[in-house]
Write an enzyme that holds these catalytic residues in place. Structure first.
Site, PDB file in Angstrom:
ATOM      1  N   MET A 159     -24.448  21.455  25.003  1.00 37.56           N
ATOM      2  CA  MET A 159     -23.015  20.589  24.512  1.00 37.56           C
ATOM      3  C   MET A 159     -22.932  20.561  23.185  1.00 37.56           C
ATOM      4  O   MET A 159     -21.988  19.701  22.794  1.00 37.56           O
ATOM      5  CB  MET A 159     -23.100  19.186  25.063  1.00 37.56           C
ATOM      6  CG  MET A 159     -23.134  19.173  26.816  1.00 37.56           C
ATOM      7  SD  MET A 159     -22.464  17.693  27.468  1.00 37.56           S
ATOM      8  CE  MET A 159     -23.579  16.364  27.028  1.00 37.56           C
ATOM      9  N   ALA A 214     -23.492  20.244  19.046  1.00 38.77           N
ATOM     10  CA  ALA A 214     -24.052  19.379  17.861  1.00 38.77           C
ATOM     11  C   ALA A 214     -25.760  19.804  17.801  1.00 38.77           C
ATOM     12  O   ALA A 214     -26.547  19.139  17.926  1.00 38.77           O
ATOM     13  CB  ALA A 214     -24.169  17.832  18.222  1.00 38.77           C
ATOM     14  N   LEU A 215     -25.994  21.121  17.666  1.00 38.20           N
ATOM     15  CA  LEU A 215     -27.181  21.723  17.688  1.00 38.20           C
ATOM     16  C   LEU A 215     -28.260  21.404  17.011  1.00 38.20           C
ATOM     17  O   LEU A 215     -28.185  21.012  15.576  1.00 38.20           O
ATOM     18  CB  LEU A 215     -27.043  23.327  17.719  1.00 38.20           C
ATOM     19  CG  LEU A 215     -26.068  23.869  18.878  1.00 38.20           C
ATOM     20  CD1 LEU A 215     -26.011  25.436  18.532  1.00 38.20           C
ATOM     21  CD2 LEU A 215     -26.443  23.556  20.172  1.00 38.20           C
ATOM     22  N   HIS A 216     -29.426  21.072  17.587  1.00 32.15           N
ATOM     23  CA  HIS A 216     -30.788  20.973  16.397  1.00 32.15           C
ATOM     24  C   HIS A 216     -31.727  21.628  17.118  1.00 32.15           C
ATOM     25  O   HIS A 216     -31.726  22.603  17.954  1.00 32.15           O
ATOM     26  CB  HIS A 216     -31.026  19.340  16.846  1.00 32.15           C
ATOM     27  CG  HIS A 216     -31.026  19.130  18.053  1.00 32.15           C
ATOM     28  ND1 HIS A 216     -32.039  19.450  19.021  1.00 32.15           N
ATOM     29  CD2 HIS A 216     -30.388  18.054  18.999  1.00 32.15           C
ATOM     30  CE1 HIS A 216     -31.991  19.003  20.305  1.00 32.15           C
ATOM     31  NE2 HIS A 216     -30.927  18.078  20.176  1.00 32.15           N
ATOM     32  N   GLY A 232     -34.236  21.574  18.937  1.00 33.28           N
ATOM     33  CA  GLY A 232     -34.636  21.413  20.384  1.00 33.28           C
ATOM     34  C   GLY A 232     -33.910  22.533  21.042  1.00 33.28           C
ATOM     35  O   GLY A 232     -34.225  23.389  21.905  1.00 33.28           O
ATOM     36  N   HIS A 233     -32.527  22.426  20.998  1.00 28.05           N
ATOM     37  CA  HIS A 233     -31.577  23.869  21.278  1.00 28.05           C
ATOM     38  C   HIS A 233     -31.965  25.000  20.980  1.00 28.05           C
ATOM     39  O   HIS A 233     -32.078  26.010  21.584  1.00 28.05           O
ATOM     40  CB  HIS A 233     -30.026  23.522  20.952  1.00 28.05           C
ATOM     41  CG  HIS A 233     -29.453  22.040  21.452  1.00 28.05           C
ATOM     42  ND1 HIS A 233     -29.299  21.232  20.628  1.00 28.05           N
ATOM     43  CD2 HIS A 233     -29.135  21.733  22.356  1.00 28.05           C
ATOM     44  CE1 HIS A 233     -28.631  20.322  21.135  1.00 28.05           C
ATOM     45  NE2 HIS A 233     -28.643  20.640  22.357  1.00 28.05           N
ATOM     46  N   LYS A 238     -36.619  17.681  28.210  1.00 22.12           N
ATOM     47  CA  LYS A 238     -35.971  16.465  27.456  1.00 22.12           C
ATOM     48  C   LYS A 238     -35.375  15.485  28.616  1.00 22.12           C
ATOM     49  O   LYS A 238     -35.233  14.548  28.937  1.00 22.12           O
ATOM     50  CB  LYS A 238     -35.216  16.358  26.272  1.00 22.12           C
ATOM     51  CG  LYS A 238     -34.343  15.542  26.011  1.00 22.12           C
ATOM     52  CD  LYS A 238     -34.896  14.730  25.048  1.00 22.12           C
ATOM     53  CE  LYS A 238     -34.045  13.466  24.444  1.00 22.12           C
ATOM     54  NZ  LYS A 238     -32.541  13.698  24.744  1.00 22.12           N
ATOM     55  N   ASP A 239     -34.437  16.625  29.480  1.00 23.46           N
ATOM     56  CA  ASP A 239     -33.689  16.157  30.464  1.00 23.46           C
ATOM     57  C   ASP A 239     -34.542  16.673  31.879  1.00 23.46           C
ATOM     58  O   ASP A 239     -33.953  17.507  32.630  1.00 23.46           O
ATOM     59  CB  ASP A 239     -32.146  16.661  30.550  1.00 23.46           C
ATOM     60  CG  ASP A 239     -31.441  16.506  29.148  1.00 23.46           C
ATOM     61  OD1 ASP A 239     -31.049  15.070  28.999  1.00 23.46           O
ATOM     62  OD2 ASP A 239     -31.520  17.052  28.263  1.00 23.46           O
ATOM     63  N   SER A 274     -28.900  14.913  20.039  1.00 27.12           N
ATOM     64  CA  SER A 274     -27.728  14.940  19.359  1.00 27.12           C
ATOM     65  C   SER A 274     -27.249  13.301  19.004  1.00 27.12           C
ATOM     66  O   SER A 274     -26.657  13.092  18.024  1.00 27.12           O
ATOM     67  CB  SER A 274     -26.380  15.418  20.016  1.00 27.12           C
ATOM     68  OG  SER A 274     -27.019  16.766  20.593  1.00 27.12           O
TER      69      SER A 274
HETATM   70  P1  AMP Z   1     -27.473  19.004  25.409  1.00 27.27           P
HETATM   71  O1  AMP Z   1     -26.691  19.623  24.510  1.00 27.27           O
HETATM   72  O2  AMP Z   1     -27.714  17.566  25.211  1.00 27.27           O
HETATM   73  O3  AMP Z   1     -26.741  19.103  26.911  1.00 27.27           O
HETATM   74  O4  AMP Z   1     -28.705  19.832  25.738  1.00 27.27           O
HETATM   75  C1  AMP Z   1     -28.805  21.400  26.205  1.00 27.27           C
HETATM   76  C2  AMP Z   1     -30.126  21.685  26.543  1.00 27.27           C
HETATM   77  O5  AMP Z   1     -30.936  21.573  25.368  1.00 27.27           O
HETATM   78  C3  AMP Z   1     -30.728  21.044  27.677  1.00 27.27           C
HETATM   79  O6  AMP Z   1     -31.208  21.761  28.557  1.00 27.27           O
HETATM   80  C4  AMP Z   1     -31.805  19.817  27.118  1.00 27.27           C
HETATM   81  O7  AMP Z   1     -32.578  19.482  27.912  1.00 27.27           O
HETATM   82  C5  AMP Z   1     -32.033  20.665  25.766  1.00 27.27           C
HETATM   83  N1  AMP Z   1     -32.701  19.756  24.942  1.00 27.27           N
HETATM   84  C6  AMP Z   1     -32.111  18.882  24.246  1.00 27.27           C
HETATM   85  N2  AMP Z   1     -32.651  18.095  23.303  1.00 27.27           N
HETATM   86  C7  AMP Z   1     -34.130  18.939  23.490  1.00 27.27           C
HETATM   87  C8  AMP Z   1     -35.212  18.812  22.910  1.00 27.27           C
HETATM   88  N3  AMP Z   1     -35.460  17.557  21.958  1.00 27.27           N
HETATM   89  N4  AMP Z   1     -36.267  19.292  23.214  1.00 27.27           N
HETATM   90  C9  AMP Z   1     -36.040  20.457  24.050  1.00 27.27           C
HETATM   91  N5  AMP Z   1     -34.909  20.624  24.700  1.00 27.27           N
HETATM   92  C10 AMP Z   1     -33.821  19.765  24.615  1.00 27.27           C
END
Ligand code: AMP
Length: 281
Positions: free
Chosen positions: A28, A30-32, A34-35, A148-149, A185
């Protein structure tokens, strides 16, 4: 990196690549880091890496959370360029939901109503609706999801199995800041003081895991952890649960060989943070 905003353009571009060996990372934005760990893993294991950025309105059960969700398209594009991602899918809401926002996949998983699902009604149905669409557009060989999820990851594995979709679902470990805070994010919305205290969440999960390994009673561990976090200024625990990592059923008495999951959602101010810890007993 090529950027596409319509499914047709993206599918056509993917179609032109041979041989097919596609890793997909849905996000979604706001990449960091983790992404980016998911992207790196996809790079290692596939010849073509596709990332999507789509803030999925139908998975937000709270309008304010959707309105405040951070968006940083330019920054994200730069990070993806640097990470070696090949194709970025950046669809509009109308592109994904041409018939409006009431659309839902006709699918149910009993996990929808557990843990996160209890507190976010409709959330997981919104997630599987968009993930199924994205997987059908990209048709990856492997799709990468963060632990994380954790519950989302399990639900998506079930979805892919049920519809016999193409990809292998690859779980990726949680990336944390040096102080233990799981990257999210939403961390951007914490003020300085809240950001300083936020690592207490992962610290508390770690202590809880040690108590579980020392055979303390889950109910008592949860009570103590909740009390500890609720004492911090601006902290409000929504839930802490200790469940079996397969069934997501609460563990009353752990047994050796079981993999437990300690998971929580905690409001820090008005920012809702989630975290979890796997414990092999
Ligand atoms: P999001 O943009 O929050 O929907 O996350 C996209 C993907 O990145 C999902 O599969 C999340 O589980 C993964 N993700 C988000 N934060 C982390 C993190 N800190 N470590 C590992 N994966 C992450």
């Amino acid at each position: 990196m090529k950027i596409y905003r319509t499914s047709n353009q993206l599918s056509q571009s993917i179609h032109e690549y041979t041989p097919k060996d596609i890793g997909f990372v849905p996000t979604m934005g706001a990449l960091h880091d983790g992404h980016l760990k998911l992207i790196n893993r996809a790079k290692e294991e596939n010849r073509l890496v596709v990332c999507s950025i789509f803030v999925n309105p139908i998975q937000f059960n709270n309008a304010d959370d959707l309105a405040k969700y951070p968006r940083s398209e330019e920054d994200d594009i730069q990070k993806l360029e640097e990470s070696g991602c090949n194709l970025l899918f950046l669809p509009s809401v109308e592109e994904i939901y041409p018939h409006g926002l009431d659309e839902r996949v006709d699918y149910h998983d009993e996990l929808f109503n557990k843990l996160e699902g209890k507190f976010r009604p409709g959330h997981f149905l919104g997630v599987v609706t968009v993930v199924k669409k994205l997987l059908e557009i990209v048709k990856p060989d492997r799709a990468y999801f963060g632990k994380k999820d954790y519950q989302q990851l399990r639900i998506i594995k079930n979805l892919v199995e049920y519809y016999d979709l193409r990809p292998e679902i690859v779980p990726v470990e949680i990336v944390r800041e040096d102080d233990g805070l799981a990257l999210s994010s939403r961390n951007l919305r914490l003020n300085e003081e809240q950001r300083k205290l936020a690592p207490r969440i992962s610290k508390t999960l770690k202590e809880a895991s040690e108590k579980l390994l020392a055979e303390q009673i889950p109910k008592k561990i949860i009570e103590e952890a909740t009390e500890k976090l609720n004492q911090l200024p601006d902290f409000q625990v929504e839930y802490i649960e200790i469940v079996d990592s397969q069934t997501f059923e609460p563990i009353e008495k752990a047994f050796s060989g079981q993999v437990a999951l300690i998971c929580c959602a905690v409001y820090v101010g008005n920012v809702r943070l989630i975290d979890n810890k796997e414990v092999k007993l």
